[in-house]
Structures are given as structure tokens and as C-alpha cells.
Scaffold this motif. Structure first.
Motif, short mmCIF file in Angstrom:
data_model
loop_
_atom_site.label_atom_id
_atom_site.label_comp_id
_atom_site.label_asym_id
_atom_site.label_seq_id
_atom_site.Cartn_x
_atom_site.Cartn_y
_atom_site.Cartn_z
N LEU A 28 0.83 -1.20 0.00
CA LEU A 28 0.00 0.00 0.00
C LEU A 28 0.87 1.26 0.00
O LEU A 28 0.63 2.20 -0.77
N TRP A 29 1.88 1.27 0.86
CA TRP A 29 2.75 2.43 0.93
C TRP A 29 3.57 2.59 -0.34
O TRP A 29 3.73 3.70 -0.85
N GLU A 30 4.07 1.49 -0.86
CA GLU A 30 4.88 1.57 -2.08
C GLU A 30 4.07 2.11 -3.25
O GLU A 30 4.58 2.87 -4.08
N ALA A 31 2.78 1.76 -3.33
CA ALA A 31 1.93 2.27 -4.40
C ALA A 31 1.72 3.78 -4.26
O ALA A 31 1.80 4.54 -5.23
N ALA A 32 1.46 4.23 -3.04
CA ALA A 32 1.26 5.67 -2.81
C ALA A 32 2.55 6.44 -3.05
O ALA A 32 2.54 7.52 -3.66
#
Length: 309
Positions: free
Chosen positions: A133-137
Motif C-alpha cells: 500500500l505504501w509503495e503504491a502511494a
């Protein structure tokens, strides 16, 4: 006065919405049920935040989007990715900064107090979800599509907080029963106050220099589960706390019949050894001092008692 969108009305979402409203901002609080705290400047809306078009519509004109949605462990892998994708899309279309309430799962096992510079090396399925999730954002941020940051805390204490401690230990020891804890009850552990998560989310959203990275919520010194249980019984006026380590076989057997016990299995590493968060960076940058553990635990007990009565 700015418009802020808060997704989720759990402990963190509710605290964030009220903090923003009390300082004079307008808040749209989005949940599937339309629930949340009552306040003149909090508009509670029934919205499926995974519906990208609906979320974008409600985020139009917002200064910041605070992603505070929580989900049962069993739904993380299926339900968090569409929520995250919709939030990224809403941030892109509205120009609002996206600030997400995260946790420490993505780091996996670590030695010593963990800082934000620790690489994400998840060792659990839930940790992999949080890391992705963080890597996508962050990828969208680096591509110039959005502005974003993540605020990470450890297990929560405070108004409405729920964790392995509150669900397994607190309810038992305050009722005078022996608590069986799925880990080492004497290992040092960080406990983050819900109110401090809200304060950090709001501070990060307001500071452009804080975007594009993760921040650890200012968190009090670590305390073991046993010591926390003893403090809880003192505050509650209950008999002295009794905490024992749950045998591995018992946790495994419980997982055959209980979904929560099943999900806890892969997270035992967090309680089998010191699990300590270093939050000095955020305290230095934003001047946020952590809520004392005693106060956070008192708030936990007060809201639990109010719910019972």
C-alpha cells in the motif's frame, strides 16, 4: 478554515475528525455506515471509500485526505488495495495531500528501536499488504501524480483502541482472571496513543516538507505486557494482574475455530522479542510529545467502561 476528508470512523479516524473540527476546520467523515462522532463541523457521510468515483466526488475541494480506515485482518489482502487505489485517485483528482495511518508490520522483524529508515522487509501476509500500500502511494508521489506521507504507530492505547492487549489481556485481568498472552509478557513493547496518531496526521498534512516519506508517531517509552496489565488493574481498582504466556499449541488450536486467533499466529514475532519504535524524528520535527502511557491506558479503560454501561 480548510476542508479535510477523513476516511474511517474508528479510534484514529474519530480522533482525527474531532481534532480538525475543534481547531475550526470543516470535516467530511466517510464511512460505510455514516457513523462517527457528533460535532457541528463534522459532516458524517455514508460512502463506500473503495468506490473511486464516489470518493473522488467527496474529496473535491479538500486540502487533505486522511486515510484512517481499519479492516478485520482477514479482509486486508482483498479490501485494502481498492481502498488505497481509490484514495490515490482522489488525491490526484482533487490535489489534496493524502496522509495514511499505517503501522509497523511492513518492517517485519527488526533489532533495536526501529526508525523510519528501516527498509520494508515484511515477514507476514499482513506486513506485505501494508508495504505494498505504501509503495503504491509513494510511487504516485515520486511520479508527481499526488503528494503523500504515511504515519506509523505501534499497538494502540486510548479512546476506543483495540489490540491484542485490549482484547486478550485487559478484559481478563480487570475481571480478576488470569490472562493468557500469545507472546513473551515481559518483552519491552511500544504502545502508541490514538490521540497522538491524530495529532501526527494533522501535523504532517500541514507541512509540505514532511511529504514523501513515513513518520513514526511520537510514542512513550516501551513497557511490557505484564507491566501494562499491572498498571491497568491498579487504575481499575481490580485485583493484581496475573499474566501467563499462552502455549503455542493452544494458540494453534484456537486458530482452528477462531479467525482472530488464526490471524495472530503470524504476528507472534511482535511479542516474542522487544518491539520498540523510535519516534524521535517526529517529536523533533513537529514538537509533539507523546501522551504518557498511564493517561492513554486510562482513556482505554474509560471508553471500555462507558461502552459496557
Amino acid at each position: 478554515m480548510s476542508l479535510h476528508v477523513v476516511i474511517g470512523a474508528g479510534p484514529v479516524g474519530a480522533a482525527t475528525a474531532l481534532l480538525l473540527a475543534e481547531r475550526g476546520d470543516e470535516v467530511r467523515l466517510l464511512t460505510r455506515s455514516g457513523s462517527g462522532p457528533e460535532h457541528a463541523r463534522v459532516r458524517r457521510l455514508r460512502v463506500d471509500a473503495a468506490d473511486a468515483a464516489a470518493l473522488a466526488e467527496h474529496c473535491a475541494g479538500a486540502t487533505a485526505i486522511h486515510q484512517c480506515a481499519g479492516l478485520p485482518y482477514a479482509r486486508w489482502a482483498t479490501d485494502f488495495p481498492p481502498l488505497n487505489a481509490a484514495a490515490i485517485g482522489a488525491a490526484e483528482s482533487s490535489g489534496a495531500v493524502l496522509v495514511t495511518a499505517g503501522n509497523l508490520y511492513g518492517y517485519g522483524e527488526f533489532d533495536g528501536p526501529v526508525t523510519e529508515s528501516q527498509p520494508l522487509r515484511p515477514n507476514s501476509s499482513k506486513g506485505r499488504v501494508r508495504a505494498e500500500l505504501w509503495e503504491a502511494a509513494l510511487a504516485a508521489h515520486r511520479a508527481g501524480r499526488i503528494r503523500t506521507a504515511e504515519v506509523r504507530g505501534s499497538d494502540y492505547l486510548g479512546a476506543g483502541a483495540k489490540s491484542t492487549f485490549t482484547e486478550v489481556v485487559l478484559s481478563a485481568v480487570t475481571a480478576g482472571r488470569t490472562a493468557l498472552f500469545p507472546g513473551d509478557p515481559d518483552a519491552p513493547h511500544s504502545w502508541t496513543a490514538v490521540e497522538d496518531v491524530a495529532r501526527t496526521l494533522v501535523a504532517v498534512a500541514a507541512d509540505e516538507s514532511a511529504w514523501g516519506r513515513a513518520w513514526h508517531v511520537p510514542t512513550a517509552d516501551p513497557i511490557s505486557v505484564r507491566a501494562l496489565a499491572e498498571l491497568a488493574t491498579t487504575l481499575a481498582g481490580a485485583s493484581p494482574a496475573r499474566v501467563r504466556r499462552m502455549p503455542s499449541a493452544l494458540l494453534w488450536a484456537a486458530g482452528l475455530f477462531d479467525a482472530d486467533a488464526r490471524e495472530i499466529r503470524e504476528l507472534r514475532y511482535q511479542f516474542d522479542r522487544p518491539f520498540v519504535l523510535d519516534s524521535t524524528a517526529a517529536t523533533k520535527e513537529f514538537g509533539i510529545e507523546p501522551t504518557p502511557t498511564r493517561e492513554a491506558l486510562r482513556a482505554t479503560l474509560d471508553t471500555r467502561d462507558a461502552a459496557i454501561t
